[in-house]
Design a protein around this motif. Structure first.
Motif, short mmCIF file in Angstrom:
data_model
loop_
_atom_site.label_atom_id
_atom_site.label_comp_id
_atom_site.label_asym_id
_atom_site.label_seq_id
_atom_site.Cartn_x
_atom_site.Cartn_y
_atom_site.Cartn_z
N ILE A 15 0.83 -1.19 0.00
CA ILE A 15 0.00 0.00 0.00
C ILE A 15 0.88 1.25 0.00
N CYS A 16 1.96 1.22 0.75
CA CYS A 16 2.90 2.34 0.79
C CYS A 16 3.46 2.64 -0.60
N ALA A 17 3.94 1.62 -1.26
CA ALA A 17 4.53 1.81 -2.59
C ALA A 17 3.47 2.29 -3.58
N ALA A 18 2.29 1.71 -3.53
CA ALA A 18 1.24 2.11 -4.46
C ALA A 18 0.81 3.55 -4.22
N ALA A 19 0.69 3.95 -2.96
CA ALA A 19 0.25 5.31 -2.65
C ALA A 19 1.30 6.34 -3.05
N ILE A 20 2.56 6.07 -2.79
CA ILE A 20 3.60 7.06 -3.12
C ILE A 20 3.74 7.22 -4.63
N PHE A 21 3.69 6.11 -5.36
CA PHE A 21 3.80 6.22 -6.82
C PHE A 21 2.54 6.82 -7.43
N ALA A 22 1.37 6.54 -6.84
CA ALA A 22 0.12 7.14 -7.34
C ALA A 22 0.11 8.63 -7.11
N SER A 23 0.65 9.08 -5.97
CA SER A 23 0.67 10.52 -5.71
C SER A 23 1.53 11.26 -6.72
N TYR A 24 2.60 10.65 -7.16
CA TYR A 24 3.45 11.29 -8.17
C TYR A 24 2.90 11.09 -9.58
N ALA A 25 2.18 10.00 -9.81
CA ALA A 25 1.65 9.75 -11.15
C ALA A 25 0.49 10.66 -11.50
N ILE A 26 -0.34 11.00 -10.51
CA ILE A 26 -1.52 11.82 -10.81
C ILE A 26 -1.27 13.31 -10.66
N ALA A 27 -0.10 13.68 -10.17
CA ALA A 27 0.18 15.09 -9.89
C ALA A 27 0.44 15.86 -11.19
N PRO A 28 -0.37 16.90 -11.44
CA PRO A 28 -0.08 17.76 -12.59
C PRO A 28 1.04 18.75 -12.24
N LYS A 29 1.44 19.52 -13.23
CA LYS A 29 2.52 20.49 -12.98
C LYS A 29 2.09 21.56 -11.98
N GLN A 30 0.86 22.00 -12.05
CA GLN A 30 0.33 23.00 -11.12
C GLN A 30 -0.96 22.47 -10.50
N PRO A 31 -0.87 21.70 -9.41
CA PRO A 31 -2.09 21.16 -8.80
C PRO A 31 -2.91 22.27 -8.14
N GLU A 32 -4.22 22.14 -8.25
CA GLU A 32 -5.13 23.13 -7.67
C GLU A 32 -6.31 22.43 -7.02
N GLY A 33 -6.85 23.07 -6.01
CA GLY A 33 -8.09 22.61 -5.40
C GLY A 33 -7.99 21.25 -4.73
N MET A 34 -8.94 20.40 -5.06
CA MET A 34 -9.01 19.08 -4.43
C MET A 34 -7.85 18.18 -4.83
N MET A 35 -7.21 18.47 -5.94
CA MET A 35 -6.06 17.68 -6.35
C MET A 35 -4.93 17.80 -5.34
#
Length: 96
Positions: A15-35
């Protein structure tokens, strides 16, 4: 409790590995709001589950649980850290 620290250690490490890689995979260049909130939740979930997996692994070793699952968590957490160290080193080298 049936002393399944090794099993929980491995599950939390995954779960740790999946969560850390998911957080970097879904992050846009300029995250805003709920992202921003979603990325923070994933990142801190990864840190907490990583620490818990290492603690459960340590307890499994101390209680002399059979099997190899108690050694999975330290390997996965070390691989995640190594991945980020290598990517950081590549970023530093690319600036030269």
């Amino acid at each position: 409790m049936n002393n399944s620290y090794s099993k929980w250690s491995a599950i939390l490490a995954i779960i740790c590995a999946a969560a850390i890689f998911a957080s970097y995979a879904i992050a846009p260049k300029q995250p805003e709001g709920m992202m921003v909130v979603l990325i923070q939740v994933l990142f801190f979930t990864a840190i907490i589950t990583g620490l818990l997996s290492l603690i459960f692994s340590f307890v499994g070793v101390r209680k002399k649980e059979p099997g190899y699952l108690k050694f999975v968590a330290p390997v996965i957490v070390c691989l995640v850290i190594l991945t980020f160290l290598i990517s950081f080193a590549i970023m530093v080298v690319s600036f030269f």
